[in-house]
Design a protein around this motif. Sequence first.
Motif, PDB file in Angstrom:
ATOM      1  N   ARG A   1     -49.319 -62.651   2.558  1.00  0.00           N
ATOM      2  CA  ARG A   1     -48.628 -61.595   3.213  1.00  0.00           C
ATOM      3  C   ARG A   1     -48.550 -60.668   3.198  1.00  0.00           C
ATOM      4  O   ARG A   1     -48.119 -60.973   1.968  1.00  0.00           O
ATOM      5  N   ARG A   2     -48.279 -60.197   4.090  1.00  0.00           N
ATOM      6  CA  ARG A   2     -47.703 -59.211   3.637  1.00  0.00           C
ATOM      7  C   ARG A   2     -46.478 -58.828   3.019  1.00  0.00           C
ATOM      8  O   ARG A   2     -45.656 -60.160   3.532  1.00  0.00           O
ATOM      9  N   LYS A   3     -45.702 -57.723   2.333  1.00  0.00           N
ATOM     10  CA  LYS A   3     -45.230 -57.942   1.481  1.00  0.00           C
ATOM     11  C   LYS A   3     -43.133 -58.240   2.483  1.00  0.00           C
ATOM     12  O   LYS A   3     -43.392 -57.550   3.668  1.00  0.00           O
ATOM     13  N   THR A   4     -42.639 -58.920   2.027  1.00  0.00           N
ATOM     14  CA  THR A   4     -41.690 -59.669   3.446  1.00  0.00           C
ATOM     15  C   THR A   4     -40.606 -58.681   3.039  1.00  0.00           C
ATOM     16  O   THR A   4     -40.895 -57.328   1.990  1.00  0.00           O
ATOM     17  N   ASP A   5     -39.726 -58.831   3.380  1.00  0.00           N
ATOM     18  CA  ASP A   5     -39.017 -57.672   4.044  1.00  0.00           C
ATOM     19  C   ASP A   5     -37.928 -57.360   3.069  1.00  0.00           C
ATOM     20  O   ASP A   5     -36.999 -59.149   3.012  1.00  0.00           O
TER      21      ASP A   5
ATOM     22  N   PHE B   1     -30.774 -67.539   6.613  1.00  0.00           N
ATOM     23  CA  PHE B   1     -31.096 -66.557   5.665  1.00  0.00           C
ATOM     24  C   PHE B   1     -32.848 -67.374   5.798  1.00  0.00           C
ATOM     25  O   PHE B   1     -33.717 -66.463   5.757  1.00  0.00           O
ATOM     26  N   LEU B   2     -32.888 -68.455   5.996  1.00  0.00           N
ATOM     27  CA  LEU B   2     -34.372 -68.978   5.942  1.00  0.00           C
ATOM     28  C   LEU B   2     -35.055 -68.901   7.567  1.00  0.00           C
ATOM     29  O   LEU B   2     -34.528 -69.499   8.159  1.00  0.00           O
ATOM     30  N   LYS B   3     -35.722 -67.644   7.630  1.00  0.00           N
ATOM     31  CA  LYS B   3     -36.628 -67.427   9.506  1.00  0.00           C
ATOM     32  C   LYS B   3     -37.277 -66.576   8.646  1.00  0.00           C
ATOM     33  O   LYS B   3     -37.090 -65.807   7.392  1.00  0.00           O
ATOM     34  N   GLY B   4     -38.443 -67.016  10.011  1.00  0.00           N
ATOM     35  CA  GLY B   4     -39.110 -65.406   9.626  1.00  0.00           C
ATOM     36  C   GLY B   4     -40.428 -65.685   8.535  1.00  0.00           C
ATOM     37  O   GLY B   4     -40.272 -66.646   8.071  1.00  0.00           O
ATOM     38  N   ASP B   5     -40.533 -64.435   8.231  1.00  0.00           N
ATOM     39  CA  ASP B   5     -41.929 -64.794   6.915  1.00  0.00           C
ATOM     40  C   ASP B   5     -41.144 -66.183   5.585  1.00  0.00           C
ATOM     41  O   ASP B   5     -42.671 -66.639   5.036  1.00  0.00           O
ATOM     42  N   PRO B   6     -40.049 -66.091   4.863  1.00  0.00           N
ATOM     43  CA  PRO B   6     -39.601 -66.225   3.829  1.00  0.00           C
ATOM     44  C   PRO B   6     -39.241 -67.762   4.807  1.00  0.00           C
ATOM     45  O   PRO B   6     -40.260 -68.188   3.983  1.00  0.00           O
TER      46      PRO B   6
ATOM     47  N   ARG C   1     -42.983 -69.256   4.329  1.00  0.00           N
ATOM     48  CA  ARG C   1     -44.415 -69.057   3.601  1.00  0.00           C
ATOM     49  C   ARG C   1     -43.208 -70.135   2.906  1.00  0.00           C
ATOM     50  O   ARG C   1     -44.007 -70.795   1.704  1.00  0.00           O
ATOM     51  N   LEU C   2     -41.929 -70.431   2.624  1.00  0.00           N
ATOM     52  CA  LEU C   2     -41.784 -71.779   2.466  1.00  0.00           C
ATOM     53  C   LEU C   2     -42.599 -73.052   2.402  1.00  0.00           C
ATOM     54  O   LEU C   2     -42.957 -73.969   1.965  1.00  0.00           O
ATOM     55  N   LYS C   3     -42.981 -73.236   4.171  1.00  0.00           N
ATOM     56  CA  LYS C   3     -43.237 -74.394   4.629  1.00  0.00           C
ATOM     57  C   LYS C   3     -45.277 -73.692   4.882  1.00  0.00           C
ATOM     58  O   LYS C   3     -45.473 -75.157   4.648  1.00  0.00           O
ATOM     59  N   ASP C   4     -45.349 -73.344   3.950  1.00  0.00           N
ATOM     60  CA  ASP C   4     -47.117 -72.691   3.140  1.00  0.00           C
ATOM     61  C   ASP C   4     -46.645 -73.962   1.816  1.00  0.00           C
ATOM     62  O   ASP C   4     -47.929 -73.669   1.328  1.00  0.00           O
ATOM     63  N   GLY C   5     -46.027 -74.430   1.789  1.00  0.00           N
ATOM     64  CA  GLY C   5     -45.368 -74.830   0.088  1.00  0.00           C
ATOM     65  C   GLY C   5     -45.506 -73.728  -1.391  1.00  0.00           C
ATOM     66  O   GLY C   5     -45.792 -74.240  -2.336  1.00  0.00           O
ATOM     67  N   ARG C   6     -44.810 -72.622  -0.903  1.00  0.00           N
ATOM     68  CA  ARG C   6     -45.237 -71.754  -2.393  1.00  0.00           C
ATOM     69  C   ARG C   6     -43.117 -71.748  -1.894  1.00  0.00           C
ATOM     70  O   ARG C   6     -42.373 -71.919  -1.594  1.00  0.00           O
TER      71      ARG C   6
ATOM     72  N   ILE D   1     -33.938 -60.948   0.295  1.00  0.00           N
ATOM     73  CA  ILE D   1     -35.036 -61.513   0.205  1.00  0.00           C
ATOM     74  C   ILE D   1     -35.820 -61.125  -1.932  1.00  0.00           C
ATOM     75  O   ILE D   1     -36.313 -59.604  -1.495  1.00  0.00           O
ATOM     76  N   LEU D   2     -35.961 -61.993  -1.914  1.00  0.00           N
ATOM     77  CA  LEU D   2     -36.805 -61.122  -3.872  1.00  0.00           C
ATOM     78  C   LEU D   2     -38.352 -60.680  -3.325  1.00  0.00           C
ATOM     79  O   LEU D   2     -38.858 -62.448  -3.166  1.00  0.00           O
ATOM     80  N   GLU D   3     -38.882 -60.140  -4.318  1.00  0.00           N
ATOM     81  CA  GLU D   3     -40.416 -60.297  -3.683  1.00  0.00           C
ATOM     82  C   GLU D   3     -40.794 -60.813  -5.001  1.00  0.00           C
ATOM     83  O   GLU D   3     -40.059 -61.183  -6.406  1.00  0.00           O
ATOM     84  N   GLY D   4     -42.243 -61.617  -4.875  1.00  0.00           N
ATOM     85  CA  GLY D   4     -42.689 -62.577  -5.987  1.00  0.00           C
ATOM     86  C   GLY D   4     -42.389 -64.141  -6.305  1.00  0.00           C
ATOM     87  O   GLY D   4     -41.862 -64.317  -5.502  1.00  0.00           O
ATOM     88  N   ASP D   5     -42.968 -64.553  -6.833  1.00  0.00           N
ATOM     89  CA  ASP D   5     -42.039 -66.044  -7.215  1.00  0.00           C
ATOM     90  C   ASP D   5     -41.402 -66.531  -7.567  1.00  0.00           C
ATOM     91  O   ASP D   5     -40.930 -65.718  -8.561  1.00  0.00           O
ATOM     92  N   ALA D   6     -41.072 -67.008  -7.292  1.00  0.00           N
ATOM     93  CA  ALA D   6     -39.137 -67.387  -8.227  1.00  0.00           C
ATOM     94  C   ALA D   6     -40.049 -68.225  -9.740  1.00  0.00           C
ATOM     95  O   ALA D   6     -38.607 -67.665 -10.144  1.00  0.00           O
ATOM     96  N   THR D   7     -40.907 -68.080 -10.421  1.00  0.00           N
ATOM     97  CA  THR D   7     -40.916 -68.558 -11.670  1.00  0.00           C
ATOM     98  C   THR D   7     -40.941 -67.594 -12.425  1.00  0.00           C
ATOM     99  O   THR D   7     -41.246 -66.253 -11.930  1.00  0.00           O
TER     100      THR D   7
END
Length: 188
Positions: free
Chosen positions: A164-168, A36-41, A44-49, A138-144
């Motif tokens: 970015r556009r909303k993730t799937d 599940f660690l692929k694509g937009d998610p 997003r993680l590699k962008d530091g989020r 994949i859940l929308e929004g930040d983890a906090t």
Amino acid sequence: MLLVLLAWPAARLSAQTLTVDAVGDALRIRAPGFSFLKGDPLARLKDGRSGRVELAAMVRPAPGKSPAATTRRIFALSYDLWEERFAVTAVDRRSQSVSHLMAAAAESWCVEQLSTPLSALGSLGRDLPFWIRLEYRILEGDATSDPPESGYTLQGLIDALSRRRKTDSSLHALEAGPFRLPTRSSSR
């Protein structure tokens, strides 16, 4: 006890292997090809989020049937840009975490946390075969879960402009079986 079987893939999925074993009084699942660690998610993680994913393991009497037992957990993920490793925290009352993992190891750790009590299976596994369905979303929004602060912040502006556009958020799944647990020769 360790039981390894080749998975019978569900429609539109490639063949993968699942490992099912009984550890103490729990059914544990390993699915090395379940990613599940692929694509937009991942981007997003590699962008530091940070990000969150909900995983579910369902034990079913047959493909497409209602589950006899379901285990769901939510995981918060982050990526260390310097070390190029992932950190994962289970977000629930049994909060567990691990860090310094490569992507495949982080995914495997999450799946291994989806143990199901053997008592919840009833006759499945002993007398009847069962199927395993793994799902992730994949859940929308930040983890906090902190409430948003009033007013504008630099971080809020950066988040809004870099969004970015909303993730799937649709479900992604793998279903495999049939499995049976080995019979136990001695009772407790």
